[in-house]
Design an enzyme around this catalytic site. Structure first.
Site, PDB file in Angstrom:
ATOM      1  N   ASP A 107       0.845  -1.177   0.000  1.00 52.44           N
ATOM      2  CA  ASP A 107       0.000   0.000   0.000  1.00 52.44           C
ATOM      3  C   ASP A 107       0.879   1.224   0.000  1.00 52.44           C
ATOM      4  O   ASP A 107       1.897   1.268   0.694  1.00 52.44           O
ATOM      5  CB  ASP A 107      -0.878  -0.006   1.254  1.00 52.44           C
ATOM      6  N   GLN A 109     -18.745  10.323  -0.221  1.00 49.39           N
ATOM      7  CA  GLN A 109     -19.711  10.559  -1.289  1.00 49.39           C
ATOM      8  C   GLN A 109     -19.466  11.912  -1.976  1.00 49.39           C
ATOM      9  O   GLN A 109     -19.372  12.002  -3.187  1.00 49.39           O
ATOM     10  CB  GLN A 109     -21.153  10.538  -0.745  1.00 49.39           C
ATOM     11  N   SER A 150     -16.651  13.736   3.177  1.00 43.87           N
ATOM     12  CA  SER A 150     -17.276  12.415   3.102  1.00 43.87           C
ATOM     13  C   SER A 150     -16.904  11.776   1.771  1.00 43.87           C
ATOM     14  O   SER A 150     -16.605  12.472   0.800  1.00 43.87           O
ATOM     15  CB  SER A 150     -18.796  12.516   3.243  1.00 43.87           C
TER      16      SER A 150
END
Lengths: 669, 575
Positions: free
Chosen positions: A298, A369, A367
């Site tokens: 990662d 979204q 967020s």
């Protein structure tokens, strides 16, 4: 435990392990035990009948048993190192009780012993209490002391939802109250597995170990043929060879050195991992680690420092840089993420913009979204976030393309662009930069030398990913990674015949962790991740994957090196024993006594003493492991062949000669 | 050693090396089913054979089916040859009216030729009819050699294929090896031999009066045709008892050189076939280098030993230096026309390869000179080795060497991209166990039983060497004899036959299991962490492993045989 205690326990352990049922697992040493028992019976018979040479026979018998005992001692010593830790782990397990919830809402509970818990049970754990079993936090946040497992005394936060929800049985809640859903039945909890692992109780032979055992058994059989036919050949020449001498020759020829140390090497390899705070769920995983061809890492936390930092404010044409900095600072003032803080810090350093009281403002948190954050203050709305998200928020704008081009420039340099807009007007871009960890380039170069390809996994766009890949020296990258693309990457590599290692912590890493040949789950991660991986890193440090690979390689190398050493030793042993054996009827074979050993008895005795003592002498190497250097396979082999092959030929010539001089001087023969 | 000797050794090595590439590449084409220069001639014959046998040449076999086909074929051949030998008196082409071969000798001979050993407990010219020699022996010289080549190809396919279930079709490989490889080579060679004066006829033996005025019977027959395949197929069974020391088998310096070359030619070239088929010719050259080094070592020791002046004669101040008038060194048991170096070249090559033909008596070599051929065989007949069998034997050793080497570089061992796991190690070690098992155990029995000792003509360590050599030769499917041992007894005929059967088939079955197991594996791509198997390090490693395994297995026996004799000789005792 004190060293003297460890050694004393190992010595007792060595005797206990003489039981044939324990010995049969190790074919080479089992054979030695059988022939030692046989010669002991013959020895007793000879005493009863009053024949044979008492002193010589006694010594050979003793050294045969010592050979077996030294092997057992090595194994017991290797096990002993894990025993102490297992004992302390076991202590935490005793008398754990649980507050089993009948109803989560009403917090109605009744006290039950931990062993009664089943999967799916909900338990309440309050300040100061031990978490009774492995589970997932379903409600609340708590700081947990995990030192019993990890040895790390600083408490960690465990909370419901997200990637830090897993808790381990036997750890202690330091503050607050959590509700835990039990995910493991008693006997198969993490703690149980850990105890079994460090004790070596569940140790199963790994594939390479099995193959090596077959090779050693085969070599032993070859020597059965070579030695068992000697009496007939000698009889042809009118000679007689005593069983004792044949047994001595046989035991010195079969690969007792590696046979004796083989299981100690395996246990010590696991132990090295445990000391390193990595728990391997199987020895197979450790071996696989040594074979890894592709390492998925990662980006964040492994290749770069965890946090990106703001390094520049890049305004659109016509926008004042200070104005942009001001808006960015305002938007970030309540943003507690490291990135947000770095923006505030940069604004202060560059333009002296100080913190303001924005108590009455409405802060919009980031967020996934919206991919935006910002602030609503006194009728002004400021948003910062992903470029396309900000563009969408601001609506159609003439300078959208200019903004995009600035963003692209940043991305090409490996940075993350963060667009800023105020009241629907685009202001500019903040350059967030990934800070590549120091020394990581060298580590990747070392991995390349080992033959391991590194692949960086990142959610960044390809441009950013390519720039960071170039800066860090990683071989390849997977940009805009999703759990699916990660899994596909692993499968593709495996289809090419490669072994893949990766580490992960989140639940969405679980499929990839399970698919990878070596999956290292972070201890801070979710239970799903921990169950999918075949190793757990208690320190949750993803860079450790590199060391895990080295430990795996070291394990195989130690086996290979000692096998080579063991076989190479036989040359000198032949030159010690063959002339001694045949001297009575072929005196001309004295010419083969190149070491000039004192007498046939001293030669045979010296060989068998050397054979036993070399086991003791090599225990430290077996436990510590042969040093691994990332210098390429051919160079490594040259080095090891020189050390253990050539060394294995030379050392016993010197050793046997020295022992011969010594035992002759003190009159043992 | 003389400069002339060194030059001859170099010439021989050059001749063998030069044909490796063309012959090896040709064989790769044959076994990959590609078109070759000889396809126009043999392809129709091949198709006809398949049609007659009702065989679909594109159907491939799992290793077990391959092994069963090979075993069935060998058993059938064994029965057929045994029947021919037992019934030869009733069969044609028997001008001398030779009687049927006794049961034990027929069994021994049948086993010997089916296993590509060609151990001969008999003397050809006084025991076998022309029918037995041609239909019985020569036929087996072809097919036992073709079987060996086919098996090696199956193992190569194991390395070359990935995730495959099959290793080829035994019948197709057998046919191709015979038609495309052995037949043309043998044909050309037989014609050259005939040109050089080797007989090829069906005449009865001729009685002649020698220059001394004595009567002598000149044995003859279809010699050239059998001689060619005897050499090129690493068979070694001579038409005459004196084998290639006989002027009718090996009349001139030219035939000697060609026959020498043909001992190693196919086995050496198969290393290149291997390299081609696994997609990297350097892999093949590495194996060739290992074999070459082991050959060179043996050649050096044997030649130096044979050029040593006799200890006893030196004590009498006899001039033993090699010069224009005398060969110097040890000429006992050697043909004067060949001299020392051509005798040692032959002795080393014929025992490196499991050929077993001789042009000098190994029994008369110096103890160390005789140790070399014996040790060559005991290494497992893998230094070039028998056609095919040498390569597959060496590759099994390579598997063991790479297993240990792989561990030492910290990876699960692999060779040519194939991971070496428990199954490969198990099967390789099982095969390698056969040599000590089939050599030492019967040799031990022979050295303590009256039946075994009855055949000895020499005492002391030399007598022991004769026994050890006989069983080494049988177990290694070599077929050469140390001589000095009367082997045509029920005891030796049966024990040697058992050693030959074990030495052949107990090797082959585990080897094919390895082939099957390797074929089923993926190929791991090479990386920096992979130890390269094309360099001098690999060559050194594999050479070392072969020598150490052989040395450790046979050191006690060799100490009691040639070594004891050698040191005794220097102490003044001869046997």
């Amino acid at each position: 435990m004190k060293t003297s205690h460890v050694i004393r326990d190992a010595a007792f352990g060595a005797i206990k392990k003489l039981h044939p049922r324990a010995m049969v697992k190790n074919p080479v040493m089992f054979v030695v035990e059988i022939v030692a028992a046989l010669t002991t019976i013959l020895f007793v018979r000879d005493i009863a009948l009053g024949r044979g040479s008492f002193g010589f026979a006694l010594q050979i018998n003793l050294w045969l048993w010592f050979t077996v005992l030294f092997a057992n001692f090595a194994e017991a010593l290797a096990e002993g190192r894990g025993k102490a830790r297992a004992a302390s782990l076991r202590a935490t397990k005793v008398d754990m009780t649980a507050k089993k919830l009948a109803d989560q809402k009403l917090k109605l509970w009744r006290k039950v012993p931990a062993w009664e818990l089943e999967r799916g049970d909900l338990v309440l754990v309050e300040t100061g209490e031990l978490i009774p079993s492995d589970g997932e936090v379903v409600e609340g946040v708590a700081s947990v002391d995990e030192s019993a497992i990890t040895g790390e005394s600083a408490p960690v936060i465990r909370e419901s939802g997200g990637d830090r929800s897993a808790v381990t049985g036997g750890t202690r809640v330091l503050s607050d109250t959590i509700v835990v859903r039990i995910t493991a039945t008693q006997g198969s909890t993490f703690l149980d597995r850990m105890i079994a692992l460090v004790e070596g109780a569940e140790r199963q032979k790994t594939p390479n170990e099995i193959a090596l055992n077959i090779l050693l058994a085969g070599l032993t059989l070859i020597f059965v043929f070579a030695v068992a036919t000697i009496p007939a050949f000698a009889a042809y020449a009118g000679g007689r060879i005593s069983v004792l001498v044949l047994v001595a020759l046989f035991v010195t020829l079969i690969p007792t050195t590696i046979g004796a140390l083989l299981s100690a090497i395996g246990i010590a390899g696991m132990d090295r991992l445990v000391r390193f705070n990595v728990l391997a769920m199987s020895g197979r995983a450790v071996e696989a680690a040594g074979d890894v061809d592709t390492l998925l890492l990662d980006k964040t936390g492994t290749i770069t420092l965890g946090n990106r930092q703001a390094t520049a404010f890049l305004p659109l044409p016509g926008v004042d840089e200070r104005d942009l900095a001001d808006a960015a600072q305002l938007a970030s003032i309540s943003d507690e993420t490291p990135e947000g803080r770095s923006i505030v810090v940069l604004a202060k350093e560059k333009y002296g913009i100080r913190g303001r009281d924005v108590g009455h403002a409405h802060f919009v948190p980031f967020s996934a979204q919206t991919r935006l954050s910002g602030i609503d203050l006194d009728g002004i709305t400021i948003r910062k976030g992903a470029v396309d998200a900000v563009l969408a928020w601001a609506g159609p704008a003439a300078d959208a393309d200019a903004l995009k081009s600035i963003a692209d420039t940043i991305a090409k340099q490996g940075g993350t662009p963060l667009a800023v807009a105020r009241d629907g007007i685009l202001l500019g871009v903040i350059h967030l930069k990934d800070i590549v960890k120091g020394g990581i380039r060298e580590r990747f170069a070392a991995l390349r030398q080992m033959g391991i390809r590194t692949v960086m996994i990142t959610g960044d766009n390809p441009l950013t990913a390519a720039a960071i890949a170039a800066e860090s020296g990683v071989d390849d990258f997977l940009a805009q990674a999703t759990p699916e693309t990660k899994l596909k990457l692993i499968r593709d590599e495996q289809a090419k015949g490669k072994l893949v290692a990766m580490c992960g912590d989140g639940t969405n890493d679980a499929p990839a962790l399970a698919q990878a040949d070596v999956g290292v789950a972070m201890n801070t991660g979710t239970m799903a991740a921990r169950e999918a991986g075949n190793m757990v890193d208690l320190d949750s440090d993803p860079t450790k994957l590199i060391e895990i690979v080295e430990i795996g390689k070291q394990l195989l190398m130690t086996r290979g090196a000692l096998t080579t050493f063991s076989i190479a030793n036989d040359v000198a042993k032949y030159f010690a024993i063959i002339p001694a054996m045949f001297l009575a009827f072929y005196p001309q074979l004295q010419a083969l006594n190149v070491m000039g050993l004192h007498s046939p008895e001293s030669a045979i005795l010296s060989a068998i003493i050397f054979n036993a003592l070399i086991i003791i002498a090599l225990i430290p190497l077996a436990l510590k492991g042969v040093t691994y250097r990332p210098i390429g396979a051919a160079a490594l082999l040259t080095r090891n062949l020189f050390l253990y092959g050539l060394g294995g030929v030379v050392v016993p010539f010197l050793g046997i000669k020295l022992i011969d001089v010594a035992i002759t001087a003190i009159g043992l023969v | 050693m003389t400069a002339n000797a060194i030059l001859q050794i170099v010439l021989f090595a050059a001749a063998v090396t030069l044909t490796v590439k063309p012959l090896g590449a040709y064989m790769a084409a044959v076994f990959e089913g590609r078109r070759t220069v000889l396809s126009p001639v043999f392809a129709p014959v091949e198709r006809l054979l398949y049609r007659a046998a009702g065989l679909n040449p594109s159907t491939e076999q799992h290793w077990t089916a391959y092994a069963l086909a090979m075993l069935a074929f060998s058993v059938a051949g064994l029965v057929l040859l045994y029947a021919i030998l037992r019934l030869q008196a009733y069969l044609p082409f028997n001008p001398q009216g030779l009687p049927n071969v006794p049961a034990d000798l027929a069994f021994n001979t049948a086993v010997s030729f089916v296993t590509n050993t060609n151990w001969q407990s008999y003397a050809g010219e006084t025991t076998l009819s022309y029918f037995s020699q041609m239909v019985g022996l020569t036929m087996h010289n072809f097919v036992s050699a073709a079987t060996g080549i086919a098996l090696a190809i199956a193992l190569i396919r194991g390395f070359a294929r990935r995730s495959a279930k099959t290793v080829g079709n035994f019948w197709v490989d057998l046919v191709r090896a015979t038609l495309y490889v052995l037949l043309p080579l043998a044909l050309v060679m037989a014609l050259v031999l005939i040109g050089q004066g080797v007989p090829q006829n069906f005449s009865a033996y001729t009685a002649v009066t020698t220059l001394e005025g004595l009567k002598q019977t000149l044995a003859q027959g279809p010699v050239a045709s059998q001689e060619a395949i005897k050499m090129i197929g690493t068979n070694g069974g001579g038409f005459f008892n004196a084998n290639s020391a006989h002027p009718f088998e090996n009349p001139t310096a030219i035939t000697n050189f060609i026959e020498l070359w043909s001992i190693l030619a196919i086995s050496a070239a198969l290393t290149h076939t291997f390299g081609r088929m696994v997609g990297n010719t350097r892999q093949g050259w590495a194996i060739f280098a290992v074999m070459g080094l082991l050959w060179l070592g043996g050649q050096a020791v044997c030649s130096v030993a044979e050029y040593q002046p006799s200890v006893k004669l030196a004590a009498l101040h006899v001039d033993q230096t090699p010069n224009a008038q005398q060969a110097g060194g040890n000429m006992e048991g050697k043909e004067v026309r060949f001299g020392i170096v051509n005798s040692t070249l032959w002795a080393v090559a014929t025992t490196d390869a499991s050929n077993g033909s001789v042009n000098a008596m190994h029994d008369s070599f110096t103890p160390l000179g005789g140790l070399v051929p014996m040790f060559n065989i005991e290494l497992g007949e893998i230094v070039f080795g028998g056609v095919g069998s040498g390569l597959y034997g060496m590759l099994l050793f390579a598997i063991l060497a790479m297993f240990v080497a792989g561990l030492m570089v910290g990876r699960t061992p692999e060779y040519l991209g194939k991971k070496l796991e428990a199954r490969e190690v198990k099967m390789a070690i099982l095969a390698i166990l056969v040599t000590p098992l089939a050599t030492l155990i019967p040799a031990a029995i022979a050295s303590v039983t009256p039946a075994g000792l009855a055949g000895l003509n020499n005492a002391g360590p030399h007598g022991f060497s004769e026994i050890l050599y006989a069983f080494s030769s049988a177990a290694g499917n070599n077929g050469s004899a140390f001589a000095g041992l009367t082997a045509n007894t029920t005891f030796y005929n049966l024990t040697l036959a058992v050693a030959m059967l074990l030495g052949r088939f107990l090797w082959i079955v585990p080897m094919l299991a390895v082939a099957g197991s390797l074929a089923a594996k993926k190929i791991v791509p090479a990386s920096e962490g992979t130890f390269p198997t094309t360099g001098p390090l690999f060559v050194g490693l594999l050479t070392g492993v072969v020598l150490i395994v052989g040395g450790l297995t046979f050191f006690p026996a060799l100490a009691l045989g040639p070594l004891a004799e050698h040191f005794a000789m220097h102490a003044g005792a001869l046997y």
